[in-house]
Design a protein around this motif. Structure first.
Motif, mmCIF file in Angstrom:
data_model
loop_
_atom_site.group_PDB
_atom_site.id
_atom_site.type_symbol
_atom_site.label_atom_id
_atom_site.label_comp_id
_atom_site.label_asym_id
_atom_site.label_seq_id
_atom_site.Cartn_x
_atom_site.Cartn_y
_atom_site.Cartn_z
ATOM 1 N N GLN A 114 40.656 60.682 40.664
ATOM 2 C CA GLN A 114 41.222 61.662 41.594
ATOM 3 C C GLN A 114 41.903 62.816 40.850
ATOM 4 O OE1 GLN A 114 43.604 59.436 44.423
ATOM 5 N NE2 GLN A 114 42.022 57.886 44.572
ATOM 6 N N ASN A 115 41.447 63.091 39.618
ATOM 7 C CA ASN A 115 42.014 64.162 38.790
ATOM 8 C C ASN A 115 43.523 63.984 38.620
ATOM 9 O OD1 ASN A 115 41.926 66.422 37.160
ATOM 10 N ND2 ASN A 115 42.223 67.840 38.858
ATOM 11 N N ASP A 116 43.932 62.749 38.457
ATOM 12 C CA ASP A 116 45.341 62.395 38.309
ATOM 13 C C ASP A 116 45.490 61.607 37.005
ATOM 14 O OD1 ASP A 116 47.834 61.150 38.358
ATOM 15 O OD2 ASP A 116 47.664 60.496 40.443
ATOM 16 N N PRO A 117 46.222 62.132 36.027
ATOM 17 C CA PRO A 117 46.362 61.439 34.744
ATOM 18 C C PRO A 117 46.866 60.002 34.858
ATOM 19 C CG PRO A 117 47.165 63.672 34.542
ATOM 20 C CD PRO A 117 46.895 63.431 36.009
ATOM 21 N N VAL A 155 44.904 61.817 28.361
ATOM 22 C CA VAL A 155 45.615 60.529 28.444
ATOM 23 C C VAL A 155 44.706 59.331 28.197
ATOM 24 C CG1 VAL A 155 47.449 61.408 29.934
ATOM 25 C CG2 VAL A 155 45.420 60.371 30.967
ATOM 26 N N SER A 156 43.419 59.459 28.519
ATOM 27 C CA SER A 156 42.539 58.295 28.405
ATOM 28 C C SER A 156 41.867 58.157 27.047
ATOM 29 C CB SER A 156 41.477 58.317 29.506
ATOM 30 O OG SER A 156 40.649 59.455 29.393
ATOM 31 N N VAL A 167 44.738 56.616 33.568
ATOM 32 C CA VAL A 167 45.207 55.491 32.751
ATOM 33 C C VAL A 167 44.961 54.175 33.488
ATOM 34 C CG1 VAL A 167 47.243 54.385 31.729
ATOM 35 C CG2 VAL A 167 46.881 56.850 31.449
ATOM 36 N N ASN A 168 45.249 54.140 34.790
ATOM 37 C CA ASN A 168 44.974 52.939 35.580
ATOM 38 C C ASN A 168 43.494 52.585 35.523
ATOM 39 O OD1 ASN A 168 47.662 52.789 36.372
ATOM 40 N ND2 ASN A 168 47.311 53.853 38.306
ATOM 41 N N GLY A 169 42.653 53.600 35.625
ATOM 42 C CA GLY A 169 41.216 53.379 35.582
ATOM 43 C C GLY A 169 40.758 52.839 34.240
ATOM 44 N N ILE A 170 41.285 53.397 33.161
ATOM 45 C CA ILE A 170 40.919 52.928 31.821
ATOM 46 C C ILE A 170 41.367 51.481 31.641
ATOM 47 C CG2 ILE A 170 41.393 53.220 29.351
ATOM 48 C CD1 ILE A 170 39.328 55.200 30.612
ATOM 49 N N GLN A 171 42.557 51.161 32.087
ATOM 50 C CA GLN A 171 43.041 49.785 31.974
ATOM 51 C C GLN A 171 42.161 48.835 32.791
ATOM 52 O OE1 GLN A 171 47.134 50.407 33.088
ATOM 53 N NE2 GLN A 171 47.757 50.775 30.971
ATOM 54 N N TYR A 172 41.749 49.268 33.965
ATOM 55 C CA TYR A 172 40.852 48.464 34.790
ATOM 56 C C TYR A 172 39.516 48.241 34.067
ATOM 57 C CZ TYR A 172 37.448 47.320 38.373
ATOM 58 O OH TYR A 172 36.439 46.730 39.079
ATOM 59 N N LEU A 173 38.927 49.319 33.543
ATOM 60 C CA LEU A 173 37.635 49.215 32.872
ATOM 61 C C LEU A 173 37.724 48.347 31.617
ATOM 62 C CD1 LEU A 173 36.469 52.906 33.278
ATOM 63 C CD2 LEU A 173 35.623 50.901 34.534
ATOM 64 N N LEU A 174 38.801 48.485 30.873
ATOM 65 C CA LEU A 174 38.987 47.628 29.697
ATOM 66 C C LEU A 174 39.097 46.163 30.111
ATOM 67 C CD1 LEU A 174 41.449 49.812 27.601
ATOM 68 C CD2 LEU A 174 39.023 49.377 27.125
ATOM 69 N N GLY A 175 39.780 45.913 31.213
ATOM 70 C CA GLY A 175 39.889 44.552 31.732
ATOM 71 C C GLY A 175 38.541 43.979 32.153
ATOM 72 N N GLU A 176 37.624 44.857 32.534
ATOM 73 C CA GLU A 176 36.278 44.439 32.905
ATOM 74 C C GLU A 176 35.404 44.232 31.670
ATOM 75 O OE1 GLU A 176 34.882 43.861 36.133
ATOM 76 O OE2 GLU A 176 37.034 43.728 36.506
ATOM 77 N N GLY A 177 35.918 44.608 30.491
ATOM 78 C CA GLY A 177 35.185 44.396 29.244
ATOM 79 C C GLY A 177 34.089 45.406 28.966
ATOM 80 N N VAL A 178 34.290 46.643 29.404
ATOM 81 C CA VAL A 178 33.246 47.655 29.204
ATOM 82 C C VAL A 178 33.012 47.945 27.721
ATOM 83 C CG1 VAL A 178 33.686 48.738 31.438
ATOM 84 C CG2 VAL A 178 34.833 49.622 29.406
#
Length: 86
Positions: free
Chosen positions: A24-27, A56-57, A31-42
């Protein structure tokens, strides 16, 4: 997604899964998205397109050793930062 429709969801016998996350163009959300994706093991992240998200990412992905393809980001906050030399 178009490539997967055309060529399938495998590369050299390895299955590919696409996971979407709208920052949503929100820093903070980036960060929340990156943490989620890392948790998914991307293994890789394609995006973001917004300079404020990239700033930030990218360092998080760099620290984690996750490939990040950044497209279309040219804001001065990115091009004048340490990210420009990467």
């Amino acid at each position: 997604e178009c490539a997967m429709d055309r060529y399938g969801n495998e590369v050299h016998g390895e299955k590919i899964e696409v996971i979407y996350y709208d920052t949503q163009n929100d820093p903070t959300e980036a960060v929340n998205g990156i943490q989620y994706l890392l948790g998914e093991g991307v293994d890789a992240v394609i995006g973001s397109f917004q300079s404020s998200d990239v700033v930030v990412s990218y360092p998080i992905l760099e620290d984690e050793g996750v490939f990040n393809l950044i497209m279309g980001t040219s804001g001065s906050v990115v091009t004048s930062s340490a990210l420009a030399s990467k």
